[in-house]
Scaffold this active site. Sequence first.
Site, short mmCIF file in Angstrom:
data_model
loop_
_atom_site.label_atom_id
_atom_site.label_comp_id
_atom_site.label_asym_id
_atom_site.label_seq_id
_atom_site.Cartn_x
_atom_site.Cartn_y
_atom_site.Cartn_z
N GLY A 87 0.51 5.24 -0.13
CA GLY A 87 -0.83 5.34 0.41
C GLY A 87 -1.89 5.93 -0.49
O GLY A 87 -3.07 5.98 -0.12
N ASP B 299 -0.86 -3.55 -5.98
CA ASP B 299 -0.04 -2.62 -6.78
C ASP B 299 1.41 -3.03 -6.52
O ASP B 299 2.04 -2.57 -5.59
CB ASP B 299 -0.31 -1.18 -6.34
CG ASP B 299 0.42 -0.18 -7.21
OD1 ASP B 299 0.59 -0.45 -8.41
OD2 ASP B 299 0.84 0.88 -6.69
N CYS C 22 3.42 0.02 -12.44
CA CYS C 22 3.73 1.18 -13.29
C CYS C 22 4.90 0.83 -14.22
O CYS C 22 5.67 1.70 -14.62
CB CYS C 22 4.03 2.41 -12.44
SG CYS C 22 5.39 2.23 -11.27
N ALA D 81 0.77 -1.24 0.00
CA ALA D 81 0.00 0.00 0.00
C ALA D 81 0.81 1.29 0.00
O ALA D 81 0.30 2.33 -0.43
CB ALA D 81 -0.95 0.02 1.20
N ALA D 82 2.03 1.30 0.53
CA ALA D 82 2.77 2.55 0.63
C ALA D 82 3.09 3.10 -0.76
O ALA D 82 3.28 2.33 -1.70
CB ALA D 82 4.06 2.33 1.42
N GLU E 287 2.06 -2.89 4.28
CA GLU E 287 3.35 -2.53 3.69
C GLU E 287 4.45 -3.32 4.37
O GLU E 287 4.47 -3.45 5.59
CB GLU E 287 3.61 -1.03 3.83
CG GLU E 287 4.98 -0.57 3.41
CD GLU E 287 5.34 -0.97 1.98
OE1 GLU E 287 6.48 -1.42 1.77
OE2 GLU E 287 4.47 -0.84 1.09
#
Length: 285
Positions: free
Chosen positions: A86, A155, A208, A83-84, A106
């Site tokens: 955030g 993610d 990404c 998650a970081a 995290e």
Amino acid sequence: MGKKNKKEQGSLPLKGAAGFENFYSSLYGPRWEKLKEAFSSPNDSVEFFVPGAQKPYYLDSASIFAALCLPLDQASDILDLCAAPGGKTLVLASRMKEDALLSSNERSPQRKHRLSVVVEECLPPQISERVKVSCSDGSTWCTRQNECFDAILLDAPCSSERHVIADPKYLDQWSPNRIKTVSMEQWSLLSSAYRLLRKGGYLLYSTCALAPQENDEMIERLVKKFKKDGNDSFEFIEPRPELSQISKCADLVLSEYEKTKYGYQILPDTSNGAGPIYFSLIKKR
């Protein structure tokens, strides 16, 4: 995308800035120059402010878009596995039902601290009290629990080429081995996330990264692992993001996204600087 033949690739540098250039130009062909030009411009940062919070948070509009694609209308237990810092946790928290709980995890203690601060400052108390921030290795979480979340966002850590190309130090250190190393970590996290997902639940995988090894090929590995012998244990879902869900938090224009074999990609050369981001949405049968 354009590709060089094996003879051409064998004579090209494989490491450092030259190797980076050769690797990605072989993937994207003439488009690579447009992508590099887009990377040199500021990304499409959007203010995300949840009413009642102490302060806003700024993140790429493509990241908001991806987090908006995870269905939460029937989710009571939600997980943001990596998650970081955030931003996506804020998007999920702002959309979840009033009785839903969000686990925001995290692995790094330092990054977990930053995540906790973001949750406290960028969410109002009535929402932040339903967000549990934890520090755990997501790749081993499935050894302690199983099928316990209705919706999961992964993610995953990735090559993050946009940041590499902007930093001469990291560009000089680049090697294809970096992709292989990151892919191993991504697979551990993805297979763990799938085991943590309840039947009927949704899993959104995103990065990404630009390299297909970290995107479609990762999902293809999941297909081979969990769709054996004609047993369709999950299905791919077309994302249906609804801006109305975050209209009070951000002024967002939907980015153009491109279909890939197993998911979708937003690239900055065609989305006003947003991205890059890849995401794939699956539903567990």
